[in-house]
Design an enzyme around this catalytic site. Sequence first.
Site: not given
Ligand code: CO
Length: 134
Positions: A7, A79, A130
Amino acid sequence: MIGRLNHVAIAVPDLEAAVKTYRDVLGAKVCEPQDEPDHGVTVVFVELDNTKIELLYPLGENSPIAGFLEKNKSGGIHHICYEVEDIFAARDKMLSEGARILGSGEPKLGAHKKPVLFLHPKDFNGTLVELEQV
Ligand code: CO
């Protein structure tokens, strides 16, 4: 080592307005808001064919995205998340390459209830990364 893009997370100053933009203007499939008290955010998942967009809005005091929104008043990309098969192997590889892991270095459960780690933006061209075990 990294696999798919899981994502892209976008911090937003007005969640309702952001939902309208993605649902009505862009015509995307948008889920109901989900409170994540452990992470200090309310999340709305936007489901695309090949990945997800996560709209992040601060929840409670001390939200980790409050400072980001202070600096970026109209919101912005917060992020990006890449998938890995083994979060511990990924962590050890990162450390052996000299990359910095944020926090304790121990994986935490992320918004999808899967273990995640965050890597220092200064080691990745100014992007908070991440890693999520899938
Ligand atoms: Co995230």
